[in-house]
Design a protein around this motif. Structure first.
Motif, PDB file in Angstrom:
ATOM      1  N   ALA A  81       0.856  -1.196   0.000  1.00 22.82           N
ATOM      2  CA  ALA A  81       0.000   0.000   0.000  1.00 22.82           C
ATOM      3  C   ALA A  81       0.886   1.238   0.000  1.00 22.82           C
ATOM      4  O   ALA A  81       1.919   1.284   0.679  1.00 22.82           O
ATOM      5  N   LEU A  82       0.465   2.236  -0.785  1.00 23.06           N
ATOM      6  CA  LEU A  82       1.165   3.517  -0.845  1.00 23.06           C
ATOM      7  C   LEU A  82       0.138   4.624  -0.632  1.00 23.06           C
ATOM      8  O   LEU A  82      -0.891   4.661  -1.321  1.00 23.06           O
ATOM      9  N   VAL A  83       0.401   5.491   0.334  1.00 23.21           N
ATOM     10  CA  VAL A  83      -0.473   6.637   0.608  1.00 23.21           C
ATOM     11  C   VAL A  83       0.320   7.909   0.320  1.00 23.21           C
ATOM     12  O   VAL A  83       1.379   8.135   0.925  1.00 23.21           O
ATOM     13  N   LEU A  84      -0.167   8.728  -0.606  1.00 20.31           N
ATOM     14  CA  LEU A  84       0.482  10.002  -0.914  1.00 20.31           C
ATOM     15  C   LEU A  84      -0.217  11.129  -0.174  1.00 20.31           C
ATOM     16  O   LEU A  84      -1.457  11.212  -0.173  1.00 20.31           O
ATOM     17  N   CYS A  85       0.552  12.002   0.479  1.00 17.98           N
ATOM     18  CA  CYS A  85       0.017  13.139   1.236  1.00 17.98           C
ATOM     19  C   CYS A  85       0.777  14.403   0.831  1.00 17.98           C
ATOM     20  O   CYS A  85       1.937  14.326   0.428  1.00 17.98           O
ATOM     21  N   PRO A  86       0.148  15.578   0.974  1.00 16.71           N
ATOM     22  CA  PRO A  86       0.806  16.803   0.499  1.00 16.71           C
ATOM     23  C   PRO A  86       2.011  17.257   1.317  1.00 16.71           C
ATOM     24  O   PRO A  86       2.896  17.905   0.782  1.00 16.71           O
ATOM     25  N   THR A  87       2.063  16.961   2.622  1.00 18.96           N
ATOM     26  CA  THR A  87       3.146  17.490   3.454  1.00 18.96           C
ATOM     27  C   THR A  87       3.734  16.409   4.349  1.00 18.96           C
ATOM     28  O   THR A  87       3.102  15.388   4.625  1.00 18.96           O
ATOM     29  N   ARG A  88       4.941  16.679   4.825  1.00 15.35           N
ATOM     30  CA  ARG A  88       5.605  15.747   5.734  1.00 15.35           C
ATOM     31  C   ARG A  88       4.801  15.582   7.026  1.00 15.35           C
ATOM     32  O   ARG A  88       4.686  14.488   7.568  1.00 15.35           O
ATOM     33  N   GLU A  89       4.255  16.705   7.521  1.00 18.69           N
ATOM     34  CA  GLU A  89       3.481  16.637   8.770  1.00 18.69           C
ATOM     35  C   GLU A  89       2.267  15.727   8.615  1.00 18.69           C
ATOM     36  O   GLU A  89       1.963  14.926   9.496  1.00 18.69           O
ATOM     37  N   ASN A 257       0.298  36.202   8.357  1.00 17.92           N
ATOM     38  CA  ASN A 257       0.751  36.036   6.976  1.00 17.92           C
ATOM     39  C   ASN A 257       2.237  36.338   6.823  1.00 17.92           C
ATOM     40  O   ASN A 257       2.805  36.125   5.749  1.00 17.92           O
ATOM     41  N   HIS A 258       2.869  36.850   7.874  1.00 15.44           N
ATOM     42  CA  HIS A 258       4.233  37.363   7.750  1.00 15.44           C
ATOM     43  C   HIS A 258       5.183  36.676   8.720  1.00 15.44           C
ATOM     44  O   HIS A 258       4.929  36.624   9.921  1.00 15.44           O
ATOM     45  N   LYS A 259       6.294  36.197   8.185  1.00 15.08           N
ATOM     46  CA  LYS A 259       7.288  35.499   9.013  1.00 15.08           C
ATOM     47  C   LYS A 259       7.829  36.418  10.112  1.00 15.08           C
ATOM     48  O   LYS A 259       8.039  35.991  11.251  1.00 15.08           O
ATOM     49  N   ALA A 260       8.046  37.712   9.777  1.00 13.72           N
ATOM     50  CA  ALA A 260       8.596  38.649  10.762  1.00 13.72           C
ATOM     51  C   ALA A 260       7.656  38.812  11.956  1.00 13.72           C
ATOM     52  O   ALA A 260       8.091  38.972  13.101  1.00 13.72           O
ATOM     53  N   ALA A 261       6.342  38.767  11.677  1.00 20.48           N
ATOM     54  CA  ALA A 261       5.360  38.933  12.765  1.00 20.48           C
ATOM     55  C   ALA A 261       5.364  37.734  13.708  1.00 20.48           C
ATOM     56  O   ALA A 261       5.031  37.878  14.891  1.00 20.48           O
ATOM     57  N   ILE A 262       5.736  36.543  13.209  1.00 23.02           N
ATOM     58  CA  ILE A 262       5.751  35.337  14.048  1.00 23.02           C
ATOM     59  C   ILE A 262       6.653  35.554  15.253  1.00 23.02           C
ATOM     60  O   ILE A 262       6.287  35.288  16.400  1.00 23.02           O
ATOM     61  N   ALA A 263       7.871  36.076  15.007  1.00 25.93           N
ATOM     62  CA  ALA A 263       8.835  36.314  16.098  1.00 25.93           C
ATOM     63  C   ALA A 263       8.313  37.381  17.060  1.00 25.93           C
ATOM     64  O   ALA A 263       8.430  37.235  18.280  1.00 25.93           O
ATOM     65  N   ALA A 277       5.319  29.006  20.996  1.00 26.22           N
ATOM     66  CA  ALA A 277       6.415  28.764  20.050  1.00 26.22           C
ATOM     67  C   ALA A 277       5.959  29.178  18.666  1.00 26.22           C
ATOM     68  O   ALA A 277       4.765  29.139  18.354  1.00 26.22           O
ATOM     69  N   GLY A 278       6.918  29.583  17.830  1.00 24.70           N
ATOM     70  CA  GLY A 278       6.620  30.001  16.469  1.00 24.70           C
ATOM     71  C   GLY A 278       6.969  28.919  15.469  1.00 24.70           C
ATOM     72  O   GLY A 278       7.881  28.116  15.686  1.00 24.70           O
ATOM     73  N   LEU A 279       6.235  28.896  14.356  1.00 26.80           N
ATOM     74  CA  LEU A 279       6.462  27.905  13.298  1.00 26.80           C
ATOM     75  C   LEU A 279       6.415  28.633  11.965  1.00 26.80           C
ATOM     76  O   LEU A 279       5.392  29.195  11.597  1.00 26.80           O
ATOM     77  N   HIS A 280       7.558  28.642  11.265  1.00 33.62           N
ATOM     78  CA  HIS A 280       7.587  29.260   9.935  1.00 33.62           C
ATOM     79  C   HIS A 280       8.425  28.412   9.007  1.00 33.62           C
ATOM     80  O   HIS A 280       9.112  27.467   9.431  1.00 33.62           O
ATOM     81  N   GLY A 281       8.389  28.720   7.734  1.00 36.58           N
ATOM     82  CA  GLY A 281       8.973  27.860   6.710  1.00 36.58           C
ATOM     83  C   GLY A 281      10.479  27.688   6.792  1.00 36.58           C
ATOM     84  O   GLY A 281      11.029  26.755   6.212  1.00 36.58           O
ATOM     85  N   ASP A 282      11.201  28.586   7.486  1.00 43.87           N
ATOM     86  CA  ASP A 282      12.661  28.506   7.540  1.00 43.87           C
ATOM     87  C   ASP A 282      13.186  27.579   8.634  1.00 43.87           C
ATOM     88  O   ASP A 282      14.388  27.364   8.734  1.00 43.87           O
ATOM     89  N   LEU A 283      12.291  27.047   9.466  1.00 41.50           N
ATOM     90  CA  LEU A 283      12.745  26.165  10.549  1.00 41.50           C
ATOM     91  C   LEU A 283      13.258  24.840   9.991  1.00 41.50           C
ATOM     92  O   LEU A 283      12.685  24.288   9.054  1.00 41.50           O
ATOM     93  N   GLU A 284      14.334  24.325  10.589  1.00 41.72           N
ATOM     94  CA  GLU A 284      14.806  22.978  10.251  1.00 41.72           C
ATOM     95  C   GLU A 284      13.752  21.956  10.651  1.00 41.72           C
ATOM     96  O   GLU A 284      12.999  22.171  11.610  1.00 41.72           O
ATOM     97  N   THR A 306       2.697  30.574  10.228  1.00 46.21           N
ATOM     98  CA  THR A 306       2.264  30.988   8.895  1.00 46.21           C
ATOM     99  C   THR A 306       1.509  29.815   8.267  1.00 46.21           C
ATOM    100  O   THR A 306       1.617  28.678   8.726  1.00 46.21           O
ATOM    101  N   ASP A 307       0.782  30.086   7.201  1.00 44.81           N
ATOM    102  CA  ASP A 307       0.010  29.019   6.541  1.00 44.81           C
ATOM    103  C   ASP A 307       0.916  27.936   5.977  1.00 44.81           C
ATOM    104  O   ASP A 307       0.623  26.754   6.092  1.00 44.81           O
ATOM    105  N   VAL A 308       2.024  28.344   5.355  1.00 43.80           N
ATOM    106  CA  VAL A 308       2.933  27.366   4.747  1.00 43.80           C
ATOM    107  C   VAL A 308       3.460  26.420   5.818  1.00 43.80           C
ATOM    108  O   VAL A 308       3.478  25.202   5.655  1.00 43.80           O
ATOM    109  N   ALA A 309       3.865  26.989   6.964  1.00 39.90           N
ATOM    110  CA  ALA A 309       4.423  26.159   8.040  1.00 39.90           C
ATOM    111  C   ALA A 309       3.366  25.268   8.668  1.00 39.90           C
ATOM    112  O   ALA A 309       3.670  24.179   9.155  1.00 39.90           O
ATOM    113  N   ALA A 310       2.111  25.701   8.651  1.00 41.31           N
ATOM    114  CA  ALA A 310       1.050  24.985   9.374  1.00 41.31           C
ATOM    115  C   ALA A 310       0.373  23.903   8.539  1.00 41.31           C
ATOM    116  O   ALA A 310      -0.501  23.213   9.032  1.00 41.31           O
ATOM    117  N   ARG A 311       0.790  23.727   7.260  1.00 43.15           N
ATOM    118  CA  ARG A 311       0.151  22.702   6.434  1.00 43.15           C
ATOM    119  C   ARG A 311       0.292  21.333   7.083  1.00 43.15           C
ATOM    120  O   ARG A 311       1.358  20.930   7.499  1.00 43.15           O
TER     121      ARG A 311
END
Length: 468
Positions: A81-89, A257-263, A277-284, A306-311
């Motif tokens: 079985a193979l399940v494809l999902c849009p994000t790692r999370e 909507n803004h990475k700067a606002a997260i901090a 805690a903050g979650l944005h696209g640049d986090l490892e 941000t939306d991208v980080a929260a997918r």
């Protein structure tokens, strides 16, 4: 298309699945099925290809997992079985639920193939043999192209949140994977919406697909109370303070909507005494995993994202969603607020809107078919310390699934003779490939770390520390 099943069962006990799976669903407290489960599972058990349309959080994972587990052959250590999902999370979330439902399938291997992790260990796992792969389209195709992932024994192919994968630009990868899979497979699409692109893909890659659409009336969940607060941009932080003081959520997500606002928001929350805690696209990826474990373990109360980080984020019993910034598109608003008000509980979604954003609010109301409640917010005269910090603290243990660690092993080490803690003081335990996270009552964190460092888990020493 009309369903070939004359009447859908309403409870899991009525399903024609193995006694072992019946035991598992009973243990997990599953009784009444959700509408998507009641209509999809009988069709899938009969071997039909399926397009299931329903919103996020409707029980889709169990809907496709139970039929797969009912037929899987654990003795054949091949990808079935193979399940494809849009994000790692989302891959991680689906894999966790599949493993939970497979607890009566000893030896069953579920592997996540997603970015953010080195590909070599994934290739080694594939070589040693796995039964189910849950992957993002990009990383999955990469393993197929490298000859690491052999699909010749594949019997079930699931595209979960197919519309989001297309929105994220994965159409080419999805089609190449569908073409690489054997013809005599069962193909299952789940999607919140049904754009023409999905219809075309279904016509090309599915056979006599049955369509199940759960008509939920309005696009948004009726169990979410939706509020809009009109506020001038310069007063947003003060308004956030006032809202958290008024609603005092156990867990909340604040969207910007803004990475700067997260901090900026995360720093302000810390100054108010709110664990956040903050979650944005640049986090490892490792840092993202830590943040999410802390939120699920309730050792932080507020996630700022941000939306991208929260997918792909899924947190049970989320009390409150705050749109610090209105989303750019109405369908993003639906994704955001769908994270609260699940499992029959009413959730609350509060949107801050500036006077210039009234047209945006009207566009969201038109799209969702529901109206916002308008509330005025009393800005605090001075910012004070807010409610208490989180009840739990999260510890990390330097071993995981690859080290054969299970939640029961960690619980036993903490509550057994050497640990001496009470089970009621231990919260959620998450096992990843090479690390495990465990929530412990805040007041007992130091003791738990000392006892785990001094003792052993399954007769072995592991590194133990706080997740910071």
């Amino acid at each position: 298309m009309h369903s070939p099943v004359p009447e859908s069962p309403s409870s899991f006990a009525q399903l024609a699945i193995s006694p072992a799976l019946q035991e598992v669903v009973a243990e997990l407290g599953f009784r009444a099925m959700t509408p998507i489960q009641a209509q999809s599972i009988p069709l899938l058990l009969q071997g039909y290809d399926l397009i299931g349309q329903s919103k996020t959080g409707s029980g889709k994972t169990a809907a496709f997992t139970l039929p797969i587990l009912d037929r899987i052959r654990v003795s054949a250590r091949q990808v079935q079985a193979l399940v494809l999902c849009p994000t790692r999370e989302l891959c991680g979330q689906v894999a966790r639920e599949m493993r939970k439902l497979a607890r009566r399938h000893p030896g069953l291997q579920v592997l996540v193939l997603a970015g953010g992790e080195p590909g070599r260990p994934q290739a080694v796992s594939l070589e040693s043999g796995v039964h189910i792969v849950v992957g993002t389209p990009g990383r999955t195709l990469d393993h197929i192209n490298r000859g690491n992932l052999d699909l010749t024994t594949l019997r079930y192919l699931v595209l979960d949140e197919a519309d989001r994968m297309l929105d994220m630009g994965f159409a080419d990868e999805m089609e190449k994977i569908l073409e690489a899979a054997p013809q005599n497979r069962q193909t299952i699409f789940f999607s919140a919406t049904f754009p023409a692109s999905i219809e075309e893909m279904s016509a090309r890659y599915q056979k006599q697909a049955q369509r199940v659409t759960i008509d939920e009336g309005a696009v948004t969940a009726p169990s979410v109370k939706q509020i809009v607060v009109e506020i001038n941009p310069e007063n947003k932080l003060s308004a956030l303070h006032g809202l958290l003081d008024q609603y005092r959520p156990e867990t909340a997500i604040v969207f910007s909507n803004h990475k700067a606002a997260i901090a900026e928001i995360t720093k302000a929350l810390g100054e108010w005494g709110v664990s956040a805690a903050g979650l944005h696209g640049d986090l490892e990826q490792m840092d993202r995993d830590k943040v999410m474990a802390k939120l699920r373990n309730r050792s932080i109360r507020v996630l700022v994202a941000t939306d991208v980080a929260a997918r792909g984020i899924d947190v049970a019993d989320l009390d409150l969603v705050i749109n610090y910034d209105l989303p750019l598109k109405p369908d993003t608003y639906v994704h955001r607020i769908g994270r609260t008000g699940r499992a029959g509980k009413e959730g609350i979604a509060i949107s801050m809107a500036t006077p210039r954003e009234r047209l945006k609010i009207e566009a969201i109301e038109t799209y969702t078919g529901s109206s916002f409640e308008r509330e005025k917010i009393q800005l605090p005269k001075q910012e004070k310390a807010l409610y208490q910090g989180a009840a739990m603290t999260t510890l990390s243990i330097g071993g995981g699934r690859k080290d054969k660690l299970r939640p029961g092993d960690i619980l036993g080490a903490l509550t057994g003779e050497a640990g001496g803690l009470d089970a009621k003081d231990i919260g959620k335990i998450e096992i990843h490939d090479r690390v495990a996270y465990v929530a412990v009552a805040q007041s007992l964190g130091r003791i738990a770390v000392e006892r785990l460092r001094e003792g052993r888990i399954k007769g072995r020493k592991f590194s133990v520390d706080w997740v910071r």
